[in-house]
Structure formats: structure tokens, C-alpha cells
Design a protein around this motif. Structure first.
Motif, PDB file in Angstrom:
ATOM      1  N   LEU A   1       0.835  -1.198   0.000  1.00 58.01           N
ATOM      2  CA  LEU A   1       0.000   0.000   0.000  1.00 58.01           C
ATOM      3  C   LEU A   1       0.871   1.250   0.000  1.00 58.01           C
ATOM      4  O   LEU A   1       1.660   1.465   0.912  1.00 58.01           O
ATOM      5  CB  LEU A   1      -0.926   0.010   1.217  1.00 58.01           C
ATOM      6  N   CYS A   2       0.737   2.057  -1.064  1.00 57.67           N
ATOM      7  CA  CYS A   2       1.495   3.307  -1.189  1.00 57.67           C
ATOM      8  C   CYS A   2       0.676   4.497  -0.731  1.00 57.67           C
ATOM      9  O   CYS A   2       1.197   5.404  -0.098  1.00 57.67           O
ATOM     10  CB  CYS A   2       1.881   3.558  -2.641  1.00 57.67           C
ATOM     11  N   SER A   3      -0.615   4.494  -1.097  1.00 56.90           N
ATOM     12  CA  SER A   3      -1.443   5.659  -0.841  1.00 56.90           C
ATOM     13  C   SER A   3      -2.912   5.257  -0.828  1.00 56.90           C
ATOM     14  O   SER A   3      -3.279   4.201  -1.355  1.00 56.90           O
ATOM     15  CB  SER A   3      -1.199   6.709  -1.932  1.00 56.90           C
ATOM     16  N   PHE A   4      -3.744   6.119  -0.226  1.00 55.86           N
ATOM     17  CA  PHE A   4      -5.189   5.921  -0.204  1.00 55.86           C
ATOM     18  C   PHE A   4      -5.831   7.279   0.021  1.00 55.86           C
ATOM     19  O   PHE A   4      -5.160   8.255   0.347  1.00 55.86           O
ATOM     20  CB  PHE A   4      -5.595   4.937   0.902  1.00 55.86           C
ATOM     21  N   ASP A   5      -7.146   7.350  -0.187  1.00 56.58           N
ATOM     22  CA  ASP A   5      -7.859   8.589   0.089  1.00 56.58           C
ATOM     23  C   ASP A   5      -9.144   8.290   0.853  1.00 56.58           C
ATOM     24  O   ASP A   5      -9.384   7.150   1.255  1.00 56.58           O
ATOM     25  CB  ASP A   5      -8.121   9.388  -1.196  1.00 56.58           C
ATOM     26  N   GLN A   6      -9.978   9.331   1.048  1.00 55.88           N
ATOM     27  CA  GLN A   6     -11.180   9.199   1.866  1.00 55.88           C
ATOM     28  C   GLN A   6     -12.231   8.303   1.219  1.00 55.88           C
ATOM     29  O   GLN A   6     -13.175   7.886   1.886  1.00 55.88           O
ATOM     30  CB  GLN A   6     -11.780  10.574   2.200  1.00 55.88           C
ATOM     31  N   PHE A   7     -12.100   7.994  -0.060  1.00 52.72           N
ATOM     32  CA  PHE A   7     -13.049   7.133  -0.751  1.00 52.72           C
ATOM     33  C   PHE A   7     -12.569   5.686  -0.808  1.00 52.72           C
ATOM     34  O   PHE A   7     -13.161   4.861  -1.497  1.00 52.72           O
ATOM     35  CB  PHE A   7     -13.291   7.651  -2.175  1.00 52.72           C
ATOM     36  N   ALA A   8     -11.492   5.384  -0.133  1.00 50.32           N
ATOM     37  CA  ALA A   8     -10.856   4.065  -0.118  1.00 50.32           C
ATOM     38  C   ALA A   8     -10.265   3.703  -1.473  1.00 50.32           C
ATOM     39  O   ALA A   8     -10.067   2.526  -1.773  1.00 50.32           O
ATOM     40  CB  ALA A   8     -11.803   2.975   0.383  1.00 50.32           C
ATOM     41  N   ASN A   9     -10.000   4.702  -2.328  1.00 55.89           N
ATOM     42  CA  ASN A   9      -9.189   4.459  -3.510  1.00 55.89           C
ATOM     43  C   ASN A   9      -7.788   4.137  -3.004  1.00 55.89           C
ATOM     44  O   ASN A   9      -7.286   4.813  -2.109  1.00 55.89           O
ATOM     45  CB  ASN A   9      -9.138   5.689  -4.418  1.00 55.89           C
ATOM     46  N   VAL A  10      -7.178   3.106  -3.534  1.00 55.01           N
ATOM     47  CA  VAL A  10      -5.860   2.705  -3.041  1.00 55.01           C
ATOM     48  C   VAL A  10      -4.870   2.572  -4.192  1.00 55.01           C
ATOM     49  O   VAL A  10      -5.250   2.300  -5.323  1.00 55.01           O
ATOM     50  CB  VAL A  10      -5.912   1.381  -2.244  1.00 55.01           C
ATOM     51  N   VAL A  11      -3.604   2.774  -3.877  1.00 55.56           N
ATOM     52  CA  VAL A  11      -2.508   2.590  -4.831  1.00 55.56           C
ATOM     53  C   VAL A  11      -1.603   1.498  -4.278  1.00 55.56           C
ATOM     54  O   VAL A  11      -1.120   1.602  -3.152  1.00 55.56           O
ATOM     55  CB  VAL A  11      -1.710   3.892  -5.041  1.00 55.56           C
ATOM     56  N   LEU A  12      -1.404   0.455  -5.085  1.00 55.85           N
ATOM     57  CA  LEU A  12      -0.529  -0.644  -4.691  1.00 55.85           C
ATOM     58  C   LEU A  12       0.742  -0.612  -5.523  1.00 55.85           C
ATOM     59  O   LEU A  12       0.691  -0.462  -6.743  1.00 55.85           O
ATOM     60  CB  LEU A  12      -1.220  -1.993  -4.912  1.00 55.85           C
ATOM     61  N   GLN A  13       1.864  -0.744  -4.849  1.00 60.26           N
ATOM     62  CA  GLN A  13       3.167  -0.813  -5.515  1.00 60.26           C
ATOM     63  C   GLN A  13       3.557  -2.276  -5.634  1.00 60.26           C
ATOM     64  O   GLN A  13       3.326  -3.075  -4.717  1.00 60.26           O
ATOM     65  CB  GLN A  13       4.199  -0.056  -4.699  1.00 60.26           C
ATOM     66  N   GLY A  14       4.130  -2.641  -6.759  1.00 62.60           N
ATOM     67  CA  GLY A  14       4.542  -4.036  -6.964  1.00 62.60           C
ATOM     68  C   GLY A  14       3.354  -4.985  -6.930  1.00 62.60           C
ATOM     69  O   GLY A  14       3.457  -6.101  -6.423  1.00 62.60           O
ATOM     70  N   ALA A  15       2.236  -4.544  -7.487  1.00 63.96           N
ATOM     71  CA  ALA A  15       1.007  -5.329  -7.420  1.00 63.96           C
ATOM     72  C   ALA A  15       1.074  -6.540  -8.351  1.00 63.96           C
ATOM     73  O   ALA A  15       1.768  -6.535  -9.370  1.00 63.96           O
ATOM     74  CB  ALA A  15      -0.187  -4.465  -7.800  1.00 63.96           C
ATOM     75  N   CYS A  16       0.340  -7.570  -7.959  1.00 62.97           N
ATOM     76  CA  CYS A  16       0.157  -8.724  -8.814  1.00 62.97           C
ATOM     77  C   CYS A  16      -1.238  -9.291  -8.561  1.00 62.97           C
ATOM     78  O   CYS A  16      -1.799  -9.109  -7.491  1.00 62.97           O
ATOM     79  CB  CYS A  16       1.225  -9.785  -8.585  1.00 62.97           C
ATOM     80  N   GLU A  17      -1.785  -9.925  -9.582  1.00 63.12           N
ATOM     81  CA  GLU A  17      -3.083 -10.565  -9.447  1.00 63.12           C
ATOM     82  C   GLU A  17      -2.851 -12.042  -9.182  1.00 63.12           C
ATOM     83  O   GLU A  17      -2.109 -12.703  -9.909  1.00 63.12           O
ATOM     84  CB  GLU A  17      -3.910 -10.397 -10.716  1.00 63.12           C
ATOM     85  N   ARG A  18      -3.465 -12.562  -8.141  1.00 62.61           N
ATOM     86  CA  ARG A  18      -3.334 -13.983  -7.823  1.00 62.61           C
ATOM     87  C   ARG A  18      -4.496 -14.734  -8.471  1.00 62.61           C
ATOM     88  O   ARG A  18      -5.655 -14.476  -8.166  1.00 62.61           O
ATOM     89  CB  ARG A  18      -3.323 -14.208  -6.321  1.00 62.61           C
ATOM     90  N   VAL A  19      -4.161 -15.650  -9.370  1.00 63.71           N
ATOM     91  CA  VAL A  19      -5.159 -16.467 -10.051  1.00 63.71           C
ATOM     92  C   VAL A  19      -5.091 -17.857  -9.433  1.00 63.71           C
ATOM     93  O   VAL A  19      -4.030 -18.485  -9.421  1.00 63.71           O
ATOM     94  CB  VAL A  19      -4.872 -16.531 -11.566  1.00 63.71           C
ATOM     95  N   ILE A  20      -6.233 -18.328  -8.929  1.00 63.89           N
ATOM     96  CA  ILE A  20      -6.280 -19.618  -8.235  1.00 63.89           C
ATOM     97  C   ILE A  20      -7.161 -20.574  -9.034  1.00 63.89           C
ATOM     98  O   ILE A  20      -8.298 -20.249  -9.368  1.00 63.89           O
ATOM     99  CB  ILE A  20      -6.837 -19.459  -6.804  1.00 63.89           C
ATOM    100  N   VAL A  21      -6.603 -21.749  -9.337  1.00 60.59           N
ATOM    101  CA  VAL A  21      -7.349 -22.804 -10.019  1.00 60.59           C
ATOM    102  C   VAL A  21      -7.141 -24.078  -9.224  1.00 60.59           C
ATOM    103  O   VAL A  21      -6.032 -24.619  -9.193  1.00 60.59           O
ATOM    104  CB  VAL A  21      -6.872 -22.990 -11.475  1.00 60.59           C
ATOM    105  N   GLY A  22      -8.189 -24.531  -8.567  1.00 59.34           N
ATOM    106  CA  GLY A  22      -8.072 -25.724  -7.723  1.00 59.34           C
ATOM    107  C   GLY A  22      -7.122 -25.437  -6.569  1.00 59.34           C
ATOM    108  O   GLY A  22      -7.303 -24.487  -5.824  1.00 59.34           O
ATOM    109  N   GLU A  23      -6.086 -26.263  -6.461  1.00 65.49           N
ATOM    110  CA  GLU A  23      -5.090 -26.059  -5.413  1.00 65.49           C
ATOM    111  C   GLU A  23      -3.842 -25.357  -5.931  1.00 65.49           C
ATOM    112  O   GLU A  23      -2.877 -25.170  -5.190  1.00 65.49           O
ATOM    113  CB  GLU A  23      -4.716 -27.395  -4.773  1.00 65.49           C
ATOM    114  N   LEU A  24      -3.840 -24.969  -7.211  1.00 62.39           N
ATOM    115  CA  LEU A  24      -2.708 -24.284  -7.808  1.00 62.39           C
ATOM    116  C   LEU A  24      -2.998 -22.791  -7.902  1.00 62.39           C
ATOM    117  O   LEU A  24      -4.152 -22.381  -8.003  1.00 62.39           O
ATOM    118  CB  LEU A  24      -2.430 -24.843  -9.212  1.00 62.39           C
ATOM    119  N   TYR A  25      -1.939 -21.985  -7.876  1.00 60.27           N
ATOM    120  CA  TYR A  25      -2.118 -20.549  -8.062  1.00 60.27           C
ATOM    121  C   TYR A  25      -0.936 -19.974  -8.829  1.00 60.27           C
ATOM    122  O   TYR A  25       0.132 -20.567  -8.898  1.00 60.27           O
ATOM    123  CB  TYR A  25      -2.312 -19.816  -6.731  1.00 60.27           C
ATOM    124  N   CYS A  26      -1.170 -18.809  -9.409  1.00 55.72           N
ATOM    125  CA  CYS A  26      -0.156 -18.114 -10.183  1.00 55.72           C
ATOM    126  C   CYS A  26      -0.303 -16.625  -9.908  1.00 55.72           C
ATOM    127  O   CYS A  26      -1.410 -16.125  -9.760  1.00 55.72           O
ATOM    128  CB  CYS A  26      -0.368 -18.402 -11.658  1.00 55.72           C
TER     129      CYS A  26
END
Length: 89
Positions: free
Chosen positions: A37-62
Motif C-alpha cells: 500500500l502506497c497511498s489511499f484517500d477518503q473514498f478508499a481508492n488505493v494505490v498498490l506498488q509491486g502489485a500482482c493478481e493472484r489467479v487460483i485454479v483448484g489447489e494451484l495458483y499463479c
């Protein structure tokens, strides 16, 4: 009348305790984003640094790297701190 202390305020300002920490953000469409978490505001807009999306399929993830990522607050369902637990062998 006494004013509420910082520990008693449960608004978006409570995100201040998560600054520079690794978070997981669950979005309305079911995506799970991880990042610092780098930053946020009063509307809960957030900025993530080094973000990644976790994709989960069964017991595996990427993790799909996204970089610097801005998330509109109305899409956020849940924000939580990631705690990495190391186990001794």
C-alpha cells in the motif's frame, strides 16, 4: 465531550496503519490483488506498488505481475494485511 482517539476511528483513515505493508485486496469481480500500500484517500481508492493478481485454479495458483496499480474504492470488498509465517523444519 471528548474527541475520539486515533485508535477509535474506523473510517478509511484506519488504512494509515497499513501504509508500506503487504496487502491483499479482494475486488467485487472476484479478483485478488496483492501489493504494498502506497497511498489511499477518503473514498478508499488505493494505490498498490509491486502489485500482482493472484489467479487460483483448484489447489494451484499463479501471480500475474501488474506493477503500480490504482484501485477505485467502490470496487474494493476487503483489504487485509498479508502475514508471512515461516515454519521451522
Amino acid at each position: 465531550m471528548s474527541w475520539a482517539g486515533p485508535d477509535e476511528i474506523l473510517l478509511s483513515t484506519s488504512l494509515a496503519g497499513f501504509l508500506d505493508k503487504k496487502l491483499i485486496v479482494l475486488l467485487r469481480d472476484g479478483r485478488k490483488l496483492l501489493g504494498t500500500l502506497c497511498s489511499f484517500d477518503q473514498f478508499a481508492n488505493v494505490v498498490l506498488q509491486g502489485a500482482c493478481e493472484r489467479v487460483i485454479v483448484g489447489e494451484l495458483y499463479c501471480d500475474v505481475p501488474l506493477g503500480l496499480y490504482v484501485i477505485r474504492g467502490e470496487n474494493v470488498v476487503l483489504i487485509g494485511e498479508l502475514v508471512i509465517i515461516s515454519c521451522a523444519l
